[in-house]
Motif scaffolding. Structure first.
Motif, PDB file in Angstrom:
ATOM      1  N   LEU A  17      -6.201  -4.184 -11.869  1.00 16.41           N
ATOM      2  CA  LEU A  17      -6.642  -4.508 -10.505  1.00 16.41           C
ATOM      3  C   LEU A  17      -5.449  -4.637  -9.559  1.00 16.41           C
ATOM      4  N   ALA A  18      -4.371  -5.239 -10.022  1.00 20.58           N
ATOM      5  CA  ALA A  18      -3.174  -5.364  -9.192  1.00 20.58           C
ATOM      6  C   ALA A  18      -2.594  -3.998  -8.863  1.00 20.58           C
ATOM      7  N   VAL A  19      -2.538  -3.121  -9.857  1.00 23.42           N
ATOM      8  CA  VAL A  19      -2.018  -1.771  -9.623  1.00 23.42           C
ATOM      9  C   VAL A  19      -2.922  -1.025  -8.649  1.00 23.42           C
ATOM     10  N   ALA A  20      -4.241  -1.141  -8.815  1.00 22.28           N
ATOM     11  CA  ALA A  20      -5.179  -0.457  -7.916  1.00 22.28           C
ATOM     12  C   ALA A  20      -5.042  -0.967  -6.484  1.00 22.28           C
ATOM     13  N   PHE A  21      -4.910  -2.273  -6.312  1.00 20.06           N
ATOM     14  CA  PHE A  21      -4.729  -2.825  -4.964  1.00 20.06           C
ATOM     15  C   PHE A  21      -3.421  -2.330  -4.351  1.00 20.06           C
ATOM     16  N   ASP A  22      -2.354  -2.261  -5.155  1.00 20.71           N
ATOM     17  CA  ASP A  22      -1.074  -1.765  -4.645  1.00 20.71           C
ATOM     18  C   ASP A  22      -1.187  -0.307  -4.200  1.00 20.71           C
ATOM     19  N   ILE A  23      -1.793   0.531  -5.023  1.00 21.85           N
ATOM     20  CA  ILE A  23      -1.913   1.959  -4.684  1.00 21.85           C
ATOM     21  C   ILE A  23      -2.792   2.146  -3.454  1.00 21.85           C
ATOM     22  N   LEU A  24      -3.945   1.457  -3.420  1.00 18.45           N
ATOM     23  CA  LEU A  24      -4.846   1.572  -2.277  1.00 18.45           C
ATOM     24  C   LEU A  24      -4.178   1.066  -0.996  1.00 18.45           C
ATOM     25  N   LEU A  26      -0.948   0.881  -0.346  1.00 18.60           N
ATOM     26  CA  LEU A  26       0.123   1.792   0.041  1.00 18.60           C
ATOM     27  C   LEU A  26      -0.437   3.064   0.679  1.00 18.60           C
ATOM     28  N   LEU A  27      -1.529   3.594   0.134  1.00 20.69           N
ATOM     29  CA  LEU A  27      -2.152   4.787   0.735  1.00 20.69           C
ATOM     30  C   LEU A  27      -2.648   4.504   2.152  1.00 20.69           C
ATOM     31  N   ILE A  28      -3.302   3.359   2.348  1.00 26.15           N
ATOM     32  CA  ILE A  28      -3.808   3.004   3.682  1.00 26.15           C
ATOM     33  C   ILE A  28      -2.646   2.801   4.647  1.00 26.15           C
ATOM     34  N   LEU A  29      -1.591   2.130   4.193  1.00 28.87           N
ATOM     35  CA  LEU A  29      -0.436   1.887   5.044  1.00 28.87           C
ATOM     36  C   LEU A  29       0.252   3.190   5.434  1.00 28.87           C
ATOM     37  N   LEU A  30       0.473   4.079   4.470  1.00 31.49           N
ATOM     38  CA  LEU A  30       1.124   5.360   4.778  1.00 31.49           C
ATOM     39  C   LEU A  30       0.235   6.244   5.646  1.00 31.49           C
ATOM     40  N   LEU A  31      -1.061   6.149   5.468  1.00 27.11           N
ATOM     41  CA  LEU A  31      -1.978   6.893   6.334  1.00 27.11           C
ATOM     42  C   LEU A  31      -1.842   6.412   7.779  1.00 27.11           C
ATOM     43  N   GLY A  32      -1.698   5.102   7.955  1.00 29.67           N
ATOM     44  CA  GLY A  32      -1.520   4.563   9.298  1.00 29.67           C
ATOM     45  C   GLY A  32      -0.184   4.942   9.910  1.00 29.67           C
ATOM     46  N   VAL A  33       0.854   5.086   9.079  1.00 26.46           N
ATOM     47  CA  VAL A  33       2.180   5.431   9.599  1.00 26.46           C
ATOM     48  C   VAL A  33       2.264   6.914   9.957  1.00 26.46           C
ATOM     49  N   TYR A  40      -4.149   3.791  14.243  1.00 26.34           N
ATOM     50  CA  TYR A  40      -3.076   3.713  13.254  1.00 26.34           C
ATOM     51  C   TYR A  40      -2.639   2.266  13.005  1.00 26.34           C
ATOM     52  N   ASP A  41      -2.652   1.429  14.052  1.00 22.43           N
ATOM     53  CA  ASP A  41      -2.225   0.038  13.863  1.00 22.43           C
ATOM     54  C   ASP A  41      -3.179  -0.720  12.933  1.00 22.43           C
ATOM     55  N   PHE A  42      -4.471  -0.417  13.028  1.00 11.42           N
ATOM     56  CA  PHE A  42      -5.438  -1.036  12.122  1.00 11.42           C
ATOM     57  C   PHE A  42      -5.139  -0.653  10.675  1.00 11.42           C
ATOM     58  N   LEU A  43      -4.819   0.623  10.441  1.00 12.71           N
ATOM     59  CA  LEU A  43      -4.525   1.078   9.082  1.00 12.71           C
ATOM     60  C   LEU A  43      -3.250   0.432   8.537  1.00 12.71           C
ATOM     61  N   ILE A  44      -2.255   0.272   9.379  1.00 13.96           N
ATOM     62  CA  ILE A  44      -1.001  -0.349   8.928  1.00 13.96           C
ATOM     63  C   ILE A  44      -1.250  -1.797   8.523  1.00 13.96           C
ATOM     64  N   TYR A  45      -1.960  -2.541   9.386  1.00 15.21           N
ATOM     65  CA  TYR A  45      -2.244  -3.939   9.059  1.00 15.21           C
ATOM     66  C   TYR A  45      -3.160  -4.062   7.837  1.00 15.21           C
ATOM     67  N   ALA A  46      -4.168  -3.213   7.739  1.00 13.34           N
ATOM     68  CA  ALA A  46      -5.088  -3.274   6.601  1.00 13.34           C
ATOM     69  C   ALA A  46      -4.357  -2.960   5.298  1.00 13.34           C
ATOM     70  N   GLY A  47      -3.470  -1.972   5.306  1.00 11.50           N
ATOM     71  CA  GLY A  47      -2.699  -1.636   4.111  1.00 11.50           C
ATOM     72  C   GLY A  47      -1.805  -2.790   3.679  1.00 11.50           C
ATOM     73  N   ALA A  48      -1.169  -3.444   4.660  1.00 12.84           N
ATOM     74  CA  ALA A  48      -0.305  -4.581   4.330  1.00 12.84           C
ATOM     75  C   ALA A  48      -1.127  -5.728   3.754  1.00 12.84           C
ATOM     76  N   ILE A  49      -2.312  -5.957   4.281  1.00 15.52           N
ATOM     77  CA  ILE A  49      -3.164  -7.039   3.769  1.00 15.52           C
ATOM     78  C   ILE A  49      -3.628  -6.735   2.347  1.00 15.52           C
TER      79      ILE A  49
END
Length: 174
Positions: A17-24, A26-33, A40-49
């Protein structure tokens, strides 16, 4: 004999579960960047959360795999070691002091009505019952007077009880 836990240890579910949360995350954060989207700002914040929430699973995995020998665990859970027997020495004094302090704190939070009193008898008991009944069933009436231009506001409280005097409170005009 305890089963040997190899690889991921006892809490493999928390690890994945920890690995899945990290991958998900990171994907959301990089998608926002890197994606050219207006949110894009929503995706960056959501990925960090999501990455931050993966820390919960990492802590579960880590603490679930801590191994403590039973000899070290005996003292922490309040079991006495067999070779010591009684509470002597400094450790015994510390345990007794700790127990007294914690019991004192615990008892201070409990509601106590004081020491028990002897039951009342005769005329004194009936007088006490009348006073208690008057205290419990005392009607209170408040009257407000309309303010006049030159007089202060007056609030009057009348109590239907012989033991309480009539009081009046005056305040300054507002």
């Amino acid at each position: 004999m305890e089963p040997a836990h190899r690889g991921l240890g006892r809490c493999a579910c928390a690890f994945w579960l920890a690995v899945a949360f990290d991958i998900l995350g990171l994907l959301i954060l990089l998608l926002g960047v890197f994606a050219n989207v207006f949110f894009y700002d929503f995706l960056i914040y959501a990925g960090a959360i999501v990455i931050f929430l993966s820390l919960i699973w990492w802590v579960f995995w880590y603490t679930g795999n801590i191994e403590v020998p039973p000899s070290e665990l005996e003292d922490d859970v309040g079991l006495l070691k067999k070779d010591k027997g009684n509470l002597g020495g400094i450790s015994g004094a510390v345990r007794r002091l700790s127990s007294r302090v914690s019991n004192g704190i615990r008892n201070s939070f409990r509601r106590s009505d004081g020491p028990p009193r002897a039951p009342r008898t005769g005329a004194r008991a009936s007088a006490h019952a009348r006073v208690a009944q008057q205290r419990d069933n005392t009607p209170v009436a408040l009257a407000t007077m309309t303010p006049h231009e030159d007089s202060p506001h007056t609030v009057s409280a009348a109590v239907d009880c012989d033991s309480m005097p009539h009081t009046t409170t005056e305040t300054l005009p507002t």
